[in-house]
Design a protein around this motif. Structure first.
Motif, short mmCIF file in Angstrom:
data_model
loop_
_atom_site.label_atom_id
_atom_site.label_comp_id
_atom_site.label_asym_id
_atom_site.label_seq_id
_atom_site.Cartn_x
_atom_site.Cartn_y
_atom_site.Cartn_z
N TYR A 12 15.18 7.21 -19.23
CA TYR A 12 15.56 5.98 -19.92
C TYR A 12 16.74 6.29 -20.84
O TYR A 12 17.08 7.46 -21.06
N HIS A 13 17.33 5.25 -21.41
CA HIS A 13 18.30 5.40 -22.48
C HIS A 13 17.85 4.59 -23.71
O HIS A 13 17.56 5.16 -24.74
N ARG A 14 17.79 3.26 -23.54
CA ARG A 14 17.49 2.39 -24.67
C ARG A 14 16.28 1.51 -24.35
O ARG A 14 16.09 1.10 -23.21
N VAL A 15 15.50 1.18 -25.38
CA VAL A 15 14.45 0.17 -25.29
C VAL A 15 14.77 -0.85 -26.37
O VAL A 15 14.84 -0.51 -27.55
N ILE A 16 14.98 -2.11 -25.96
CA ILE A 16 15.46 -3.11 -26.90
C ILE A 16 14.67 -4.42 -26.79
O ILE A 16 14.12 -4.73 -25.74
N PRO A 17 14.59 -5.17 -27.90
CA PRO A 17 13.95 -6.49 -27.85
C PRO A 17 14.80 -7.47 -27.06
O PRO A 17 15.96 -7.20 -26.76
N GLU A 18 14.23 -8.63 -26.76
CA GLU A 18 14.93 -9.63 -25.95
C GLU A 18 16.23 -10.09 -26.61
O GLU A 18 17.15 -10.56 -25.92
N THR A 19 16.33 -9.97 -27.93
CA THR A 19 17.54 -10.38 -28.65
C THR A 19 18.52 -9.22 -28.84
O THR A 19 19.54 -9.39 -29.51
N GLY A 20 18.22 -8.06 -28.26
CA GLY A 20 19.04 -6.88 -28.48
C GLY A 20 20.38 -6.94 -27.76
O GLY A 20 20.58 -7.72 -26.82
N ILE A 21 21.31 -6.10 -28.21
CA ILE A 21 22.64 -6.01 -27.62
C ILE A 21 22.58 -5.16 -26.35
O ILE A 21 22.07 -4.04 -26.37
N THR A 22 23.10 -5.70 -25.25
CA THR A 22 23.14 -4.96 -24.00
C THR A 22 24.57 -4.48 -23.75
O THR A 22 25.46 -4.68 -24.58
N GLY A 23 24.81 -3.85 -22.63
CA GLY A 23 26.14 -3.38 -22.26
C GLY A 23 26.34 -3.51 -20.76
O GLY A 23 25.39 -3.76 -20.01
N LYS A 24 27.56 -3.30 -20.31
CA LYS A 24 27.87 -3.52 -18.90
C LYS A 24 27.21 -2.50 -17.98
O LYS A 24 27.00 -2.76 -16.80
N HIS A 25 26.88 -1.32 -18.50
CA HIS A 25 26.24 -0.30 -17.67
C HIS A 25 24.72 -0.45 -17.60
O HIS A 25 24.07 0.33 -16.90
N GLU A 31 11.91 -4.40 -24.28
CA GLU A 31 10.70 -3.95 -24.98
C GLU A 31 9.43 -4.42 -24.28
O GLU A 31 8.49 -3.63 -24.11
N ASN A 32 9.37 -5.67 -23.88
CA ASN A 32 8.17 -6.20 -23.22
C ASN A 32 7.91 -5.49 -21.89
O ASN A 32 6.76 -5.21 -21.53
N THR A 33 8.99 -5.20 -21.16
CA THR A 33 8.85 -4.47 -19.90
C THR A 33 8.33 -3.06 -20.15
O THR A 33 7.43 -2.58 -19.45
N PHE A 34 8.90 -2.40 -21.15
CA PHE A 34 8.49 -1.04 -21.47
C PHE A 34 7.02 -1.01 -21.92
O PHE A 34 6.26 -0.13 -21.53
N ARG A 35 6.62 -2.00 -22.71
CA ARG A 35 5.23 -2.04 -23.16
C ARG A 35 4.27 -2.20 -21.98
O ARG A 35 3.20 -1.59 -21.93
N LYS A 36 4.64 -3.00 -21.00
CA LYS A 36 3.82 -3.16 -19.80
C LYS A 36 3.72 -1.85 -19.03
O LYS A 36 2.66 -1.51 -18.49
N GLN A 37 4.81 -1.11 -18.98
CA GLN A 37 4.80 0.18 -18.30
C GLN A 37 3.87 1.16 -19.02
O GLN A 37 3.07 1.87 -18.38
N MET A 38 3.96 1.18 -20.34
CA MET A 38 3.09 2.07 -21.11
C MET A 38 1.63 1.63 -21.02
O MET A 38 0.73 2.48 -20.97
N GLN A 39 1.39 0.34 -20.96
CA GLN A 39 0.02 -0.15 -20.80
C GLN A 39 -0.57 0.31 -19.47
O GLN A 39 -1.74 0.69 -19.40
N TRP A 40 0.26 0.29 -18.42
CA TRP A 40 -0.21 0.76 -17.11
C TRP A 40 -0.56 2.25 -17.17
O TRP A 40 -1.59 2.68 -16.63
N LEU A 41 0.30 3.04 -17.83
CA LEU A 41 -0.01 4.46 -17.98
C LEU A 41 -1.31 4.67 -18.74
O LEU A 41 -2.15 5.49 -18.36
N LYS A 42 -1.48 3.90 -19.82
CA LYS A 42 -2.70 4.02 -20.63
C LYS A 42 -3.93 3.61 -19.83
O LYS A 42 -4.95 4.31 -19.84
N ASP A 43 -3.85 2.48 -19.13
CA ASP A 43 -4.98 2.00 -18.35
C ASP A 43 -5.38 2.97 -17.25
O ASP A 43 -6.55 3.03 -16.85
N ASN A 44 -4.39 3.73 -16.76
CA ASN A 44 -4.65 4.68 -15.69
C ASN A 44 -4.80 6.12 -16.18
O ASN A 44 -4.73 7.05 -15.40
N GLN A 45 -4.98 6.25 -17.50
CA GLN A 45 -5.34 7.53 -18.13
C GLN A 45 -4.29 8.62 -17.92
O GLN A 45 -4.61 9.78 -17.71
N TYR A 46 -3.02 8.24 -18.03
CA TYR A 46 -1.94 9.22 -17.96
C TYR A 46 -1.80 9.96 -19.29
O TYR A 46 -2.05 9.40 -20.36
#
Length: 247
Positions: A12-25, A31-46
């Motif tokens: 990864y590089h950056r984790v930002i809220p929906e109002t955060g500044i993005t860039g062309k790259h 943040e919401n996407t990242f939290r869902k990813q972490m929730q999946w890891l937690k639910d699956n005991q990673y």
């Protein structure tokens, strides 16, 4: 089905809220996407690991449901947005720092917005929690196209910057842009680092070349299904789809 397992290392590089500044790259993840990813890891005991966990050389790399989360550059949103989510789930990560820049000077000229990097106080707070900080050169240099003297200056200087800031020897390094030439891994080893990561390059096996560890990048549009594939430890296998759909 016995599909070969490899310790997954995510990029990864950056984790930002929906109002955060993005860039062309598009180097961010929402943040919401990242939290869902972490929730999946937690639910699956990673279990989240750092390279410092592996440094003694006696860790079982084939133990399943373990993963290394890595973040390049050291953007301030790593402290503001990423860090609270990691603490929420009790997870660790590895962040590779550009040690002599206060902003993303290397990409501003390419049209990216100016973004602050983390302050020493923020870094030390995260270090105390258990975040590992590795090297990413002093000025985000393209090591592949730099002469040996410049490479050594940037790599060794970065190592000493980290050692001075945290009071301990760093163990891991990330090649800026994932780029390096035949001399670079030896210079990274000589500086004192124990591991080095790339991007899509390097062998599929984690421990086949620990100075060219391949990572799997997570981008803004990476669906949860795609994240699960990459976190499975079997992403590179030609049988990945068979594995996923027979579990």
């Amino acid at each position: 089905m016995n599909v070969p397992y490899q310790l997954p290392v995510l990029l990864y590089h950056r984790v930002i809220p929906e109002t955060g500044i993005t860039g062309k790259h598009k180097l961010h993840v929402w943040e919401n996407t990242f939290r869902k990813q972490m929730q999946w890891l937690k639910d699956n005991q990673y279990q989240t690991l750092t390279f410092r966990d592996l440094a003694p050389g006696n860790y079982d790399l084939k133990k399943e449901k373990q993963i290394i989360l890595t973040f390049d550059d050291g953007y301030e949103d790593n402290y503001q947005t990423l860090f609270p989510v990691l603490k929420e789930f009790g997870f660790k990560a590895v962040i590779f720092l550009v040690t002599q820049c206060r902003q993303n000077d290397w990409s501003i000229a390419q049209g990216e917005p100016a973004l602050n990097l983390m302050s020493p106080a923020q870094l030390k707070e995260m270090d105390a929690y258990g975040i590992e900080f590795g090297g990413h050169t002093q000025h985000h240099v393209d090591l592949k196209n730099a002469d040996t003297q410049k490479q050594e200056q940037e790599i060794t200087g970065c190592y000493h910057d980290l050692e001075q800031l945290f009071g301990k020897k760093p163990v891991s390094f990330s090649y800026p842009y994932g780029a390096y030439n035949s001399n670079t891994p030896g210079l990274v080893r000589k500086a004192g680092f124990n591991y080095a990561v790339t991007t899509i390059f390097g062998p599929e096996e984690f421990d086949k070349d620990i100075f060219s560890i391949r990572r799997l990048e997570i981008r803004p549009k990476s669906a949860l299904f795609n994240f699960k594939r990459k976190a499975s430890g079997r992403y590179f296998s030609t049988n990945i789809f068979n594995f996923l759909f027979t579990q």
